[in-house]
Design an enzyme around this catalytic site. Sequence first.
Site, PDB file in Angstrom:
ATOM      1  N   ASP A   1      37.095  39.479  27.581  1.00 45.00           N
ATOM      2  CA  ASP A   1      36.239  39.149  28.713  1.00 45.00           C
ATOM      3  C   ASP A   1      35.994  40.410  29.535  1.00 45.00           C
ATOM      4  O   ASP A   1      36.641  41.448  29.330  1.00 45.00           O
ATOM      5  CB  ASP A   1      36.936  38.088  29.569  1.00 45.00           C
ATOM      6  CG  ASP A   1      36.003  37.430  30.581  1.00 45.00           C
ATOM      7  OD1 ASP A   1      34.778  37.552  30.427  1.00 45.00           O
ATOM      8  OD2 ASP A   1      36.522  36.794  31.519  1.00 45.00           O
TER       9      ASP A   1
ATOM     10  N   GLU B   1      31.576  44.182  29.534  1.00 43.93           N
ATOM     11  CA  GLU B   1      30.227  44.778  29.549  1.00 43.93           C
ATOM     12  C   GLU B   1      30.238  46.313  29.708  1.00 43.93           C
ATOM     13  O   GLU B   1      29.317  46.933  29.159  1.00 43.93           O
ATOM     14  CB  GLU B   1      29.388  44.151  30.672  1.00 43.93           C
ATOM     15  CG  GLU B   1      29.066  42.683  30.458  1.00 43.93           C
ATOM     16  CD  GLU B   1      30.265  41.783  30.722  1.00 43.93           C
ATOM     17  OE1 GLU B   1      30.380  40.745  30.043  1.00 43.93           O
ATOM     18  OE2 GLU B   1      31.091  42.128  31.578  1.00 43.93           O
TER      19      GLU B   1
ATOM     20  N   ASP C   1      29.056  33.153  32.429  1.00 45.92           N
ATOM     21  CA  ASP C   1      29.330  32.355  33.624  1.00 45.92           C
ATOM     22  C   ASP C   1      28.144  31.486  33.998  1.00 45.92           C
ATOM     23  O   ASP C   1      27.413  31.737  34.967  1.00 45.92           O
ATOM     24  CB  ASP C   1      29.707  33.276  34.786  1.00 45.92           C
ATOM     25  CG  ASP C   1      30.996  34.029  34.515  1.00 45.92           C
ATOM     26  OD1 ASP C   1      31.766  33.597  33.646  1.00 45.92           O
ATOM     27  OD2 ASP C   1      31.233  35.059  35.182  1.00 45.92           O
TER      28      ASP C   1
END
Length: 792
Positions: free
Chosen positions: A390, A393, A465
């Site tokens: 997670d 990015e 999300d």
Amino acid sequence: MPRLPQPLGTLLEYRSEQGEHHFVCENGRLRLSAYAPLTFRFRIDFGADPEPVSICAAVPETPLELHFEPSEGGFECALKSIRIAVGPQGHLGFYHPDGRAWWIDDPIGALEDQGRITLHKALQPGERFLGLGEKTGPLDKRGRQYQNWNTDRFAYHPEDDPLYASIPFYIGLHSGLCYGVWIDEPGLSTFNFGASNHRFASVRTENGHLVGWFFAGADLAEVVYQHSRVTGTSELPPLWALGYQQCRYSYYPASELLELSRQFRARRIPCDTLYLDIHYMDDYKVFSWHDKRFRPLSAWSQPLQEAGFKVVAILDPGLKREEGYAPFDEALEKNWVLTHYDGEPYWAEAWPGLCAFPDFVNPKARTWWSEWVARWLSESEGCIDGLWTDMNEPAVWGKSVPDTLISQTDQGPEAHRVNHNAYGYFMAQATWEGLQRFRPNKRPFVLSRAGYSGQQRIGALWTGDNSSGPDHLMLSARMMAGMGLSGVPFCGADVGGFIGEAQPELFGRWMQLGAFSPLFRGHSMIHSRDAEPWSFGEEVEEICRNAIGLRYRLLPLFYQGFDEHHRTGLPVLRSLAFEHPFEDAVYQPEFENQFAVGKALLVAPFAQARGYGKIWLPEGRWYDLYTDRIWEGGVHVLELKPNALPVFVRAGRGFPAQSVVQHTAERPQARELHLYWGEPGQFEVYEDAGEGYAYRVDDFLTFRVHWDETRFSLGEACGRRAPGRWTVFLHGLPESFSQANGMPIERRAYRWVEPLSNFDPYYRDVDLSLEIGHLARLSWDWDGQPVDWVLS
């Protein structure tokens, strides 16, 4: 004085070198190679840049031979299935043999502007654009513009862009022709599909060259297959990863995880996987355990294992800046972290506070990370079965990383922006390799938020999300279809919505849609109400039990879908455009959320649970999955049932299924084959151990099922797994048939979902409207030899 953008300019020279064809122009150069009759690689540059190294393209060593001849100031190559033309200004065009333009340059062609290269392609009448991976908006991207730049986008809107993952592959449709374009660019790229103009579509890169692949095909399946030959396909996932997965930010301490497992089993709601979010760590430090919340590990891991649960733990890239914390110390000492141009490590805030970030673009850093993964899993006594990458990015609290960062590559230092979109891909890859190091005989499961083309080779992606509203529920269907079109079959959205709190009826609909998603995971945010299947009252609990139970009944269909993807590149969840690319109804807002699971099921999502809804069925005869009612192709208005999403099966299609189990390690009591009468049909059945790699040799079972109006047959079983007992259900078989090879055909009621309890004290009748009456069936023990059943 700023100069104008430069075109390639007049074509000056053509030469061929080892299968690569160079078209040298005044200001730049076009290079073209063929790697299959309808698969072409092209590169446009305006300087002497070295050949970029592809992150994921599996390029054959030897290109096919092409023979270009002079033609109208340029050059032309005519193949059996396609004609390639390069014009006098370096314009590239692909044409069908009958003269139709497949994909051709606009007269503007390619332009260079201070390192940015923009390729302009002529828009064709009625052209549609599909795919581009994890993107919001409608199914058809015509008239829109998108960027590929992996971004932490908390609570994104259904029109926001960019998001977490970048898959720069799209499919174009026009004039009865299909094609695909993949731009092999892990840095920033921009795709304009006729936004603000009606003349051209364009793609722009920022790193001084534009490398792409063009795939032509007779249909979408052929285009997707060719793309998969270049970027890869998924290996078969562990079967448990296809079951229901329960996640929350966050379940802690361990006693909460144990109570969760007890609730699932006591309530008879199937579930395979429970997740650990960041609260299992010590001070949010990766590769650590919180002593008070989760130790001793065996106290909670052993009971979960005995109850049939797998555990997936989160890993974030941020390494806490803390001397004495071994992962941080080692990464800093070896210079395996992202740095600025002057060599100073990049520090930013993440969950642990001030952090350094591993340089996953660096192969040595990836090896180091994979070794840490394996070491930590070993020290964790094997209590972790899969990993969840997670914030990769990388995320630094919704802000952008600065342009001053560099990575180390095999070719030397390179600006981080050059490979930004591959950062999460490389983290997931290193994590996958760590799982393989630890358990070489088991299939790794890695779920990632950020990713790039080729992500399918190393695991699953979810859509980040999202929110709990009805617009996000419908958006998730389109996003999963777009990811499937783009080569990523193992995908899903957080069921129930991560942000916010779904209303009870909407939560039931989320769960029903999740049951048909390749990745089926419930997930909710901290400080929100509970969002487990039983959290919304008794009726919604029954709805969720039915939805999850239906998923487990259909596991053989999903598993077979992953086997088909591995061989052909076709996704498990498919836009209806796969079989009906030129049907206008597919792209209408009312119907663009409909999708297929393989070739068997057509699913029509709805956010509302009651009332009426409009669906579109392609031409032909269709069975309602739950009742066997026949529908003809066309637009229909139907009553919505809170207990089930509308699902249909086309006459002449079929699929394998099984009885409900509580988890995938539990053996189903029955294995089923469902055949739908009205057209001749066939399908393939595939199964194996669901774990390990023995299936690569011969530890599997596969066979084909055929049928027509008066018979059905099972072909010879292949593989060394015993076929065993099967029950064949003959949907729509006329009542006049009573025997098969002299054996009586039994007819009984059948249900895919159980009726909801009636909680009204005055009305006790059970709603049996979702039941198939008098369904024909035949059961026998099969030895694997071909069987031909004649019906009479």
